[in-house]
Design a protein around this motif. Structure first.
Motif, PDB file in Angstrom:
ATOM      1  N   TYR A 258       5.480  -6.887  -5.473  1.00 48.59           N
ATOM      2  CA  TYR A 258       4.585  -7.057  -4.327  1.00 48.59           C
ATOM      3  C   TYR A 258       4.368  -5.744  -3.556  1.00 48.59           C
ATOM      4  CZ  TYR A 258       5.801 -11.984  -5.121  1.00 48.59           C
ATOM      5  OH  TYR A 258       6.015 -13.218  -5.677  1.00 48.59           O
ATOM      6  N   ALA A 259       4.314  -4.629  -4.269  1.00 46.33           N
ATOM      7  CA  ALA A 259       4.242  -3.315  -3.615  1.00 46.33           C
ATOM      8  C   ALA A 259       2.993  -3.178  -2.746  1.00 46.33           C
ATOM      9  CB  ALA A 259       4.289  -2.200  -4.659  1.00 46.33           C
ATOM     10  N   VAL A 260       1.831  -3.487  -3.312  1.00 45.64           N
ATOM     11  CA  VAL A 260       0.569  -3.299  -2.578  1.00 45.64           C
ATOM     12  C   VAL A 260       0.505  -4.250  -1.391  1.00 45.64           C
ATOM     13  CG1 VAL A 260      -1.946  -3.398  -2.713  1.00 45.64           C
ATOM     14  CG2 VAL A 260      -0.631  -2.472  -4.631  1.00 45.64           C
ATOM     15  N   MET A 261       0.834  -5.526  -1.633  1.00 49.88           N
ATOM     16  CA  MET A 261       0.739  -6.526  -0.568  1.00 49.88           C
ATOM     17  C   MET A 261       1.679  -6.194   0.588  1.00 49.88           C
ATOM     18  SD  MET A 261       2.574  -9.334   0.680  1.00 49.88           S
ATOM     19  CE  MET A 261       2.080 -10.484   1.932  1.00 49.88           C
ATOM     20  N   ILE A 262       2.947  -5.861   0.284  1.00 50.83           N
ATOM     21  CA  ILE A 262       3.917  -5.561   1.333  1.00 50.83           C
ATOM     22  C   ILE A 262       3.548  -4.269   2.049  1.00 50.83           C
ATOM     23  CG2 ILE A 262       6.331  -4.954   1.785  1.00 50.83           C
ATOM     24  CD1 ILE A 262       7.113  -6.881  -0.452  1.00 50.83           C
ATOM     25  N   GLY A 263       3.063  -3.282   1.300  1.00 45.92           N
ATOM     26  CA  GLY A 263       2.628  -2.029   1.921  1.00 45.92           C
ATOM     27  C   GLY A 263       1.504  -2.247   2.915  1.00 45.92           C
ATOM     28  N   VAL A 264       0.519  -3.059   2.536  1.00 47.45           N
ATOM     29  CA  VAL A 264      -0.601  -3.368   3.436  1.00 47.45           C
ATOM     30  C   VAL A 264      -0.099  -4.151   4.648  1.00 47.45           C
ATOM     31  CG1 VAL A 264      -2.761  -4.668   3.669  1.00 47.45           C
ATOM     32  CG2 VAL A 264      -2.334  -3.321   1.615  1.00 47.45           C
ATOM     33  N   PHE A 265       0.786  -5.103   4.419  1.00 46.90           N
ATOM     34  CA  PHE A 265       1.303  -5.923   5.515  1.00 46.90           C
ATOM     35  C   PHE A 265       2.127  -5.084   6.493  1.00 46.90           C
ATOM     36  CE2 PHE A 265       4.116  -9.123   7.456  1.00 46.90           C
ATOM     37  CZ  PHE A 265       3.160 -10.044   7.861  1.00 46.90           C
ATOM     38  N   VAL A 266       2.965  -4.198   5.969  1.00 45.89           N
ATOM     39  CA  VAL A 266       3.753  -3.305   6.824  1.00 45.89           C
ATOM     40  C   VAL A 266       2.831  -2.394   7.633  1.00 45.89           C
ATOM     41  CG1 VAL A 266       5.344  -1.335   6.804  1.00 45.89           C
ATOM     42  CG2 VAL A 266       5.853  -3.355   5.432  1.00 45.89           C
ATOM     43  N   GLY A 267       1.756  -1.905   6.986  1.00 43.76           N
ATOM     44  CA  GLY A 267       0.790  -1.075   7.695  1.00 43.76           C
ATOM     45  C   GLY A 267       0.103  -1.829   8.824  1.00 43.76           C
ATOM     46  N   CYS A 268      -0.247  -3.095   8.582  1.00 41.63           N
ATOM     47  CA  CYS A 268      -0.912  -3.903   9.624  1.00 41.63           C
ATOM     48  C   CYS A 268       0.029  -4.173  10.796  1.00 41.63           C
ATOM     49  CB  CYS A 268      -1.400  -5.223   9.032  1.00 41.63           C
ATOM     50  SG  CYS A 268      -2.757  -5.044   7.855  1.00 41.63           S
ATOM     51  N   THR A 269       1.265  -4.551  10.492  1.00 39.66           N
ATOM     52  CA  THR A 269       2.218  -4.836  11.571  1.00 39.66           C
ATOM     53  C   THR A 269       2.633  -3.560  12.300  1.00 39.66           C
ATOM     54  OG1 THR A 269       4.051  -4.758   9.976  1.00 39.66           O
ATOM     55  CG2 THR A 269       3.129  -6.918  10.497  1.00 39.66           C
ATOM     56  N   ALA A 270       2.456  -2.400  11.656  1.00 38.44           N
ATOM     57  CA  ALA A 270       2.792  -1.133  12.302  1.00 38.44           C
ATOM     58  C   ALA A 270       1.857  -0.807  13.462  1.00 38.44           C
ATOM     59  CB  ALA A 270       2.756   0.017  11.291  1.00 38.44           C
ATOM     60  N   LEU A 271       0.762  -1.570  13.604  1.00 39.26           N
ATOM     61  CA  LEU A 271      -0.109  -1.403  14.766  1.00 39.26           C
ATOM     62  C   LEU A 271       0.635  -1.758  16.050  1.00 39.26           C
ATOM     63  CD1 LEU A 271      -3.439  -2.856  13.334  1.00 39.26           C
ATOM     64  CD2 LEU A 271      -2.936  -0.464  13.831  1.00 39.26           C
ATOM     65  N   ILE A 272       1.707  -2.572  15.911  1.00 39.57           N
ATOM     66  CA  ILE A 272       2.599  -2.830  17.047  1.00 39.57           C
ATOM     67  C   ILE A 272       3.583  -1.667  17.103  1.00 39.57           C
ATOM     68  CG2 ILE A 272       4.298  -4.405  18.053  1.00 39.57           C
ATOM     69  CD1 ILE A 272       3.052  -6.635  16.366  1.00 39.57           C
ATOM     70  N   PRO A 273       3.612  -0.897  18.162  1.00 39.07           N
ATOM     71  CA  PRO A 273       4.436   0.312  18.202  1.00 39.07           C
ATOM     72  C   PRO A 273       5.917   0.049  17.934  1.00 39.07           C
ATOM     73  CG  PRO A 273       2.946   0.243  20.081  1.00 39.07           C
ATOM     74  CD  PRO A 273       2.850  -1.093  19.417  1.00 39.07           C
ATOM     75  N   ILE A 274       6.537   0.979  17.189  1.00 39.22           N
ATOM     76  CA  ILE A 274       7.972   1.036  16.908  1.00 39.22           C
ATOM     77  C   ILE A 274       8.496  -0.188  16.150  1.00 39.22           C
ATOM     78  CG2 ILE A 274      10.279   1.351  17.892  1.00 39.22           C
ATOM     79  CD1 ILE A 274       8.494   3.759  18.302  1.00 39.22           C
ATOM     80  N   ALA A 275       8.388  -1.382  16.740  1.00 39.49           N
ATOM     81  CA  ALA A 275       9.019  -2.580  16.172  1.00 39.49           C
ATOM     82  C   ALA A 275       8.171  -3.259  15.110  1.00 39.49           C
ATOM     83  CB  ALA A 275       9.337  -3.578  17.291  1.00 39.49           C
ATOM     84  N   GLY A 276       6.875  -2.933  15.036  1.00 35.80           N
ATOM     85  CA  GLY A 276       5.977  -3.651  14.141  1.00 35.80           C
ATOM     86  C   GLY A 276       6.372  -3.568  12.676  1.00 35.80           C
ATOM     87  N   ALA A 277       6.786  -2.382  12.223  1.00 37.21           N
ATOM     88  CA  ALA A 277       7.138  -2.209  10.815  1.00 37.21           C
ATOM     89  C   ALA A 277       8.331  -3.068  10.418  1.00 37.21           C
ATOM     90  CB  ALA A 277       7.432  -0.739  10.535  1.00 37.21           C
ATOM     91  N   TYR A 278       9.248  -3.315  11.353  1.00 35.07           N
ATOM     92  CA  TYR A 278      10.401  -4.163  11.052  1.00 35.07           C
ATOM     93  C   TYR A 278       9.964  -5.604  10.789  1.00 35.07           C
ATOM     94  CZ  TYR A 278      13.515  -0.395  12.547  1.00 35.07           C
ATOM     95  OH  TYR A 278      14.191   0.797  12.651  1.00 35.07           O
ATOM     96  N   ILE A 279       8.945  -6.051  11.502  1.00 37.85           N
ATOM     97  CA  ILE A 279       8.423  -7.408  11.274  1.00 37.85           C
ATOM     98  C   ILE A 279       7.888  -7.524   9.856  1.00 37.85           C
ATOM     99  CG2 ILE A 279       6.711  -9.112  12.021  1.00 37.85           C
ATOM    100  CD1 ILE A 279       6.842  -7.797  14.807  1.00 37.85           C
ATOM    101  N   GLY A 280       7.100  -6.521   9.437  1.00 41.84           N
ATOM    102  CA  GLY A 280       6.589  -6.510   8.070  1.00 41.84           C
ATOM    103  C   GLY A 280       7.704  -6.414   7.045  1.00 41.84           C
ATOM    104  N   ALA A 281       8.759  -5.663   7.372  1.00 45.75           N
ATOM    105  CA  ALA A 281       9.879  -5.502   6.445  1.00 45.75           C
ATOM    106  C   ALA A 281      10.608  -6.822   6.211  1.00 45.75           C
ATOM    107  CB  ALA A 281      10.848  -4.456   6.979  1.00 45.75           C
ATOM    108  N   ILE A 282      10.755  -7.631   7.257  1.00 41.90           N
ATOM    109  CA  ILE A 282      11.430  -8.928   7.113  1.00 41.90           C
ATOM    110  C   ILE A 282      10.680  -9.826   6.134  1.00 41.90           C
ATOM    111  CG2 ILE A 282      12.048 -11.055   8.338  1.00 41.90           C
ATOM    112  CD1 ILE A 282      12.597  -9.280  10.803  1.00 41.90           C
ATOM    113  N   VAL A 283       9.358  -9.869   6.291  1.00 42.14           N
ATOM    114  CA  VAL A 283       8.538 -10.653   5.357  1.00 42.14           C
ATOM    115  C   VAL A 283       8.673 -10.102   3.941  1.00 42.14           C
ATOM    116  CG1 VAL A 283       6.180 -11.364   4.801  1.00 42.14           C
ATOM    117  CG2 VAL A 283       6.915 -11.286   7.187  1.00 42.14           C
ATOM    118  N   GLY A 284       8.693  -8.766   3.813  1.00 44.33           N
ATOM    119  CA  GLY A 284       8.847  -8.140   2.505  1.00 44.33           C
ATOM    120  C   GLY A 284      10.158  -8.494   1.838  1.00 44.33           C
ATOM    121  N   VAL A 285      11.255  -8.507   2.588  1.00 38.83           N
ATOM    122  CA  VAL A 285      12.571  -8.858   2.042  1.00 38.83           C
ATOM    123  C   VAL A 285      12.562 -10.288   1.505  1.00 38.83           C
ATOM    124  CG1 VAL A 285      14.982  -9.302   2.643  1.00 38.83           C
ATOM    125  CG2 VAL A 285      13.865  -7.226   3.454  1.00 38.83           C
ATOM    126  N   ILE A 286      11.982 -11.205   2.275  1.00 39.52           N
ATOM    127  CA  ILE A 286      11.932 -12.615   1.848  1.00 39.52           C
ATOM    128  C   ILE A 286      11.126 -12.762   0.564  1.00 39.52           C
ATOM    129  CG2 ILE A 286      11.109 -14.917   2.484  1.00 39.52           C
ATOM    130  CD1 ILE A 286      11.661 -14.146   5.422  1.00 39.52           C
TER     131      ILE A 286
END
Length: 378
Positions: A258-286
């Motif tokens: 799921y490299a492309v999908m998780i990368g895009v999702f992490v990029g979208c959640t990164a619009l939330i400063p600092i903490a956003g990428a962690y939200i995307g990372a949790i979904v990626g781990v699952i």
């Protein structure tokens, strides 16, 4: 005598105003809440207009700056607004096409694996004497086939009907959001269509009802505010694209699913400063765990390293430098803003702190320069 009256007026008026604000504070808060609720579609529209204006100015500069054709210039604004809205819609569609299919397959894998996982857990319980008390009474074995699905469905239906009021509330809230967005979008188009006229009217009002010194300060503060918010939005989008691209490339190199999908999702959640990428990372781990549990550990290590790189180098350089705010103040703005106002504080904390930082910085530089000139003259 006249001088004494002026001093009393300058001191007494602020004290009276402060007293009235404190005394009627609850009424003021209630009135403001009602006003914000009523004006919410217009506030949303103003925010949409501000974001669209950034894209619109880009199209106007790139497509119409050199043309002198009056027929084209006549429709310049309408074409630029249409292109701006189309650009955002196209970006959202592309993101959805990248995320939704992969997310659907992940959910299907997860759902299909639940019976096997449940049976495995029940087998462990059956084989462990110390866990026999977890089983139903007078039962020596237990597996998922023993579940009374009719009873489960009946219980779910009773829960749904008993919570009908809550469900209706959610539906009402959903349509309220849609209504606010549609009305806000229409209001945003009106703002963008006549932004020069609105700006001129505002300048006339401020200049007419205030003296030259106050109006100059008002326009200066608004200019700094606009620059800080503009640079923050642009910088945040650039940072999100960089982080999403690095995440995708890193996952492809490590051969993670799921490299492309998780990368895009992490990029979208990164619009939330600092903490956003962690939200995307949790979904990626699952998601990775559903197909390759061991690889999910590699992903956790990778995302921690990437997030440290982002927090220490990318974010301060891209966003921090674009708004002229040092990294330590960026971090402080996110922490304090999030603690006081939640997700809104996290998103708007950085540009607001940046505005105050720039105003104080410019004022300090001006005062220090004046003090140096006075010393030289003496």
């Amino acid at each position: 005598m006249k001088k004494d009256k002026n001093i009393l007026f300058k001191i007494g008026l602020p004290i009276i105003c402060i007293f009235l604000v404190i005394y009627y504070w609850q009424n003021i808060i209630t009135a403001m809440s009602k006003f914000i609720t009523v004006a919410n579609p217009l506030i949303v529209g103003a925010m949409i207009a501000y974001i669209l204006n950034i894209i619109m100015k880009f199209y106007e500069k790139k497509l119409f700056s050199k043309t002198k054709n009056k027929n084209i210039l006549k429709y310049k604004r309408g074409i630029s607004i249409l292109l701006s809205m189309t650009s955002i819609v196209v970006i959202l569609i592309l993101i959805a096409r990248l995320i939704i299919p992969e997310l659907k397959s992940c959910v299907e894998i997860l759902v299909s694996g639940i019976p096997k996982f449940s049976n495995h857990i029940f087998d462990l319980i059956n084989k462990n004497p110390h866990m026999q008390n977890l089983l139903p009474e007078n039962t020596s074995a237990f597996n998922i086939d023993m579940i009374n699905w009719k009873e489960v469905i009946d219980n779910l239906f009773r829960w749904f009907t008993s919570g009908a009021g809550t469900v209706i509330g959610y539906v009402t809230s959903f349509f309220s959001v849609i209504f606010n967005f549609v009305v806000g979008l229409i209001f945003a188009i009106y703002i963008l269509g006549g932004k020069e006229k609105l700006a001129n009217q505002f300048k006339r009002i401020v200049s007419t009802y205030t003296n030259g010194k106050i109006s100059t300060k008002v326009f200066y503060v608004l200019k700094v505010t606009d620059e800080c918010f503009h640079n923050f939005i642009v910088g945040q989008c650039i940072e999100a694209v960089i982080l999403g691209a690095l995440c995708t490339i890193g996952m492809l190199i490590l051969r993670l699913p799921y490299a492309v999908m998780i990368g895009v999702f992490v990029g979208c959640t990164a619009l939330i400063p600092i903490a956003g990428a962690y939200i995307g990372a949790i979904v990626g781990v699952i998601m990775i765990f559903t197909v390759a549990p061991v690889k999910s550990i590699f992903f956790i290590v990778f995302i921690i390293i990437l997030q440290q790189l982002e927090n220490q180098l990318i974010y301060p350089k891209v966003v921090g430098s674009s708004i002229g705010l040092p990294g330590i103040w960026v971090f402080a703005a996110v922490m304090i803003g999030g603690g006081l106002f939640g997700i809104q504080g996290v998103i708007f904390g950085i540009p607001i702190v940046s505005v105050f930082y720039q105003l104080i910085k410019n004022d300090l530089n001006k005062r220090e320069k004046n003090n140096i000139l006075k010393k030289v003259q003496v």
